[in-house]
Design an enzyme around this catalytic site. Structure first.
Site, short mmCIF file in Angstrom:
data_model
loop_
_atom_site.label_atom_id
_atom_site.label_comp_id
_atom_site.label_asym_id
_atom_site.label_seq_id
_atom_site.Cartn_x
_atom_site.Cartn_y
_atom_site.Cartn_z
N HIS A 1 0.88 -1.17 0.00
CA HIS A 1 0.00 0.00 0.00
C HIS A 1 0.92 1.22 0.00
CE1 HIS A 1 1.17 0.18 4.17
NE2 HIS A 1 0.61 -0.99 4.43
N HIS B 1 4.13 1.25 2.23
CA HIS B 1 5.28 0.54 1.66
C HIS B 1 5.89 1.34 0.50
CE1 HIS B 1 2.81 -3.04 3.09
NE2 HIS B 1 3.95 -3.20 3.73
N SER C 1 -2.39 -0.19 6.48
CA SER C 1 -1.86 -1.48 6.93
C SER C 1 -2.35 -2.56 5.97
CB SER C 1 -2.35 -1.79 8.35
OG SER C 1 -2.20 -3.16 8.64
N ARG D 1 -3.30 -5.28 6.77
CA ARG D 1 -4.41 -5.98 7.43
C ARG D 1 -5.73 -5.21 7.34
NH1 ARG D 1 -0.08 -7.75 11.30
NH2 ARG D 1 0.09 -10.00 11.03
#
Ligand code: PAJ
Length: 274
Positions: free
Chosen positions: A28, A31, A178, A180
């Site tokens: 994402h 990063h 994140s 997640r």
């Protein structure tokens, strides 16, 4: 961009300034921002993509962790990464081996909630440093305790790497990006930003006047209650000193507010530096 799966295929003694961005994929903008910074600062940018089994607990999401190498490779290529190092588990862990345990900064918070997590992180990052031999390695402050663990490891073991810590990238509403977040339902996604709102509100309160220890306790408790009332199961909401990652009630040294809370099936963490 070259995709490399074998350690032996990585260039050796390239004589340029190498930047490493260690990741587990599911890229994402958090990063990608690390990769862009590395691109702007270094001659050769290596991104590792390795879902590291040793940092996941037995009941955690190792199996269902988002994996899409082709999509990640396309994103990395777009921001100018030179080498994507995406090894299989057996390449990194050919046998049960030496592990790195970082004291003091590993013990609480994520370390307590996820036993063995930071030994897994420190071990794989130490191996990646030795495999890639970067001049600079880039990490996101989103995972503040991880940053403290890696910085401490580098200092304690005299690893010749400069650790560069980069700001947390957020959604417009404050939710920290994140991998997640894809697990969140629509309703949970709406609630997500409340963690950062509480961290920000608490920071403002701590900065507004000199508070007593009891007043700081109370401010932390209030934030916790607000999150619980909204439907979070709060693991911790704490003021820590950066040197040790242990609780403090003084703000005279570098500190941070850190939070972890479960929303449905998803565990969210966030922090704010003071
Ligand atoms: P991963 O969760 O993939 O994160 C890779 C890097 O991206 C870490 O340095 C992390 O802090 C950073 N990052 C994640 N979300 C961010 C955000 N919203 N803003 C800025 N940076 C962000 O962290 C790991 O992988 C692993 O533990 C690893 C270090 C690769 C070891 O396995």
């Amino acid at each position: 961009m070259k995709i490399v799966t074998r350690i032996s295929e990585l260039p050796h003694d390239v004589g340029t300034s190498v930047g490493l961005v260690p990741t587990m994929g599911g890229f994402h903008d958090g990063h990608l921002q690390l990769m862009k910074t590395a691109r702007a600062e270094r001659d050769l940018v290596v991104v590792s993509l390795f879902v590291n089994p040793t940092q996941f607990g037995p009941s955690e999401d190792f199996e269902r962790y988002p994996r899409d190498r082709d999509k990640d490779a396309a994103l990395a290529k777009k921001v100018g990464v030179d080498i994507l190092f995406a090894p299989e588990v057996g390449e990194i862990y050919p046998r049960p081996g030496t592990t790195v345990h970082v004291p003091v900064v590993s013990t609480h918070w994520e370390g307590a909630s996820r036993p063995g997590h930071f030994a897994g992180v420190a071990t794989v990052v130490c191996k990646l440093f030795n495999i890639v031999r970067p001049e600079v390695a880039y990490f996101g402050l989103k995972d503040l305790q991880q940053c403290l663990v890696i910085s401490r490891m580098v200092e304690d073991l005299n690893i010749p790497v400069r650790v560069s810590l980069q700001p947390t990238v957020r959604e417009a509403d404050g939710l920290a990006l994140s991998s997640r977040n894809v697990y969140l339902t629509e309703e949970e996604r709406q609630l997500g930003p409340l963690i950062f709102q509480q961290l920000t509100a608490c920071k403002q309160l701590l900065h507004s006047s000199i508070l007593t220890h009891d007043q700081i306790d109370e401010a932390l408790k209030q934030s916790k209650v607000k999150l619980e009332d909204a439907g979070f199961r709060v693991d911790y909401f704490e003021l820590i000193e950066l040197a040790t990652a242990h609780s403090t009630r003084s703000t005279s040294m570098p500190t941070a507010l850190i939070a972890a809370a479960q929303l449905g099936k998803t565990r969210l963490i966030d922090n704010i530096l003071l």
